[in-house]
Scaffold this active site. Structure first.
Site, PDB file in Angstrom:
ATOM      1  CB  SER A 102     -60.435 -11.297   5.587  1.00 55.55           C
ATOM      2  OG  SER A 102     -59.868 -11.289   6.868  1.00 55.55           O
ATOM      3  CG  ASP A 242     -57.650 -14.028   9.116  1.00 61.33           C
ATOM      4  OD1 ASP A 242     -56.402 -14.023   9.042  1.00 61.33           O
ATOM      5  OD2 ASP A 242     -58.333 -13.037   8.821  1.00 61.33           O
ATOM      6  CG  ASP A 244     -56.464 -11.803   5.065  1.00 60.21           C
ATOM      7  OD1 ASP A 244     -56.811 -12.211   6.195  1.00 60.21           O
ATOM      8  OD2 ASP A 244     -56.499 -10.603   4.753  1.00 60.21           O
ATOM      9  CG  ASP A 246     -55.897  -9.640   8.210  1.00 62.36           C
ATOM     10  OD1 ASP A 246     -56.459 -10.653   8.675  1.00 62.36           O
ATOM     11  OD2 ASP A 246     -56.541  -8.671   7.750  1.00 62.36           O
TER      12      ASP A 246
END
Length: 450
Positions: A102, A242, A244, A246
């Site tokens: 992440s 960010d 990843d 999400d």
């Protein structure tokens, strides 16, 4: 919760804590637990990853583990975490796996699963997988001959996810100049493609991943470069993801930050006005700014507060039939569209509101007046971390402050999840005053429980 799985899967420094051996076992045991009910039919599991260099190593190990229990593995390549959640449902797969850490620096990586419905695994399922990884439980005989698993490539994942994201809004974005910070991460293709498809004039930065520059002074955890870029090119709005993708945050036309609280408020208000805000409710966490809750009262929107963490937001939403919720960090869940926080979907919902209302980003975000927030840590004995409200002196001091604020400020005390600390957060209108009060309260807790 077990020792390996944290609040968002397994995380650690790649090749040190999160080794290829652990990735192999995680794939093998995860697939075993998630697909053991499939009798006679070969299970299918998707794998997606972000742009970290260690992703290839971990993907190879995971793939081997999955194949060892007879799985057909479908690698999706570099793709956002929420895309794996969506595509698991869309492709009717048995599970999805994401290799990502992440918003963390590049040396970290992680592994998390989605079930066949696109939801993160429950604590109970993660504990069961962990029991097999640690050898507490034993797998039955592994398949041989033609029953061993194999890899089947997919080349449409990015396009399929982009088509889905675009379909979540019912307007085009022609005429909007949008700056995008891709954090040198998983959104470097999908964000540009989606916004371009919708007719926006897109200018992207931090969209040249090299395996080590993910989240490095860029993306939703480092907003300064996007804030400067929006002003320098005269963009209408900036969007930062960010690593990843999400989560997302925004920047208005003046270069000012629009955090997750403001984005949720803008979208919830529009949904309320158009009759799509289920049960007139937006779910937030205890860490959302008091300004959001004050705005909710003015708008007549209910805002229940959960513990910190998107899994608790999602639990509250699923239990009560709500369709929007999230965190100040920009992890926002639109349950009408996806089963997890989805940065691209969140960005498109926000941009659609700006387009349809004709409002500037600064004007839309002004419905939330962010109150100053101060955080102080008190070092305490580990065994005292959860005892702070049992001490009369501390409880009385908190109560007195809450009374004094009379709804225009608040005190939030919570133990650190990983350190021997109690965190004291105070919000209010006067920065100097709340700073002094937060330090006084933290000192009192430290003296009494340290």
């Amino acid at each position: 919760m077990g020792k390996l799985f944290g609040t968002d899967g397994i995380r650690g420094i790649a090749n040190k804590e999160l080794t290829a051996e652990l990735a192999f076992k995680t794939g093998q045991c995860g697939a075993y637990v998630l697909t053991k009910h499939k009798k006679g039919k070969r299970p299918r599991i998707l794998i997606g990853k972000d742009t970290r260099k260690s992703g290839d190593m971990l993907e190879a190990a995971l793939t081997a583990g999955l194949c060892s229990v007879g799985v057909k593995v479908i690698p999706l390549g570099v793709i956002p975490t929420p895309a794996v959640a969506y595509l698991t449902r869309y492709y009717k797969a048995d599970a999805g796996v994401v290799i990502s850490a992440s918003h963390n620096p590049c040396e970290y990586n992680g592994i998390k699963f989605f079930n066949s419905d696109g939801y993160k695994l429950s604590d109970a399922i993660e504990d069961e997988i962990e029991a097999y990884i640690t050898g507490e439980k034993q797998m039955k005989e592994l398949p041989t001959h033609g029953k061993v698993g194999y890899v089947s490539a997919n080349h449409n994942a990015v396009e399929d996810y982009v088509a889905f994201a675009v379909s979540t809004i019912d307007c085009r974005l022609d005429g909007m100049k949008i700056a995008v910070d891709c954090a040198n991460g998983a959104s470097y293709q999908t964000a540009f493609k989606a916004l371009n498809k919708l007719g926006a004039n897109v200018e992207a930065i931090h969209n040249t991943p090299d395996g080590v520059n993910i989240n490095n002074e860029c993306g939703s955890t480092h907003m300064a470069s996007l804030q400067a870029y929006v002003k320098s090119i005269g963009a209408d709005v900036g969007i930062a993801f960010d690593g990843d993708a999400d989560r997302m945050l925004a920047v208005d036309e003046n270069g000012e930050l629009i955090d997750g609280d403001k984005i949720m408020a803008v979208c919830a208000k529009y949904m309320q006005e158009n009759g799509t805000l289920k049960q007139n409710t937006l779910v937030a966490t205890v860490m959302s700014n008091l300004g959001l809750f004050i705005a909710g009262e003015k708008l007549g929107i209910n805002i229940p507060r959960t513990k910190v963490g998107d899994r608790y937001v999602l639990e509250e939403m699923l239990a009560n039939g709500y369709n929007i919720g999230g965190e100040q960090s920009g992890h926002i869940i639109f349950l009408d569209h996806n089963t997890t926080g989805d940065g691209l979907v969140s960005a498109l919902q926000f941009l659609a509101v700006l387009k349809k209302t004709g409002m500037k980003a600064s004007e839309a975000a002004s419905i939330v007046e962010v109150l100053p927030q101060v955080l102080c840590n008190a070092t305490v004995k580990t065994e005292n971390k959860n005892r702070y409200m049992e001490v009369a002196e501390i409880a009385e001091a908190c109560e007195a402050l809450e009374k004094e604020f009379a709804g225009e400020g608040r005190v939030l005390i919570r133990p650190s999840g990983t350190e021997p600390l109690v965190r004291v957060m105070i919000e209010g209108k006067d920065q100097k005053y709340i700073s002094r009060k937060a330090k006084e309260l933290a000192d009192m807790i430290q003296n009494l429980l340290g």
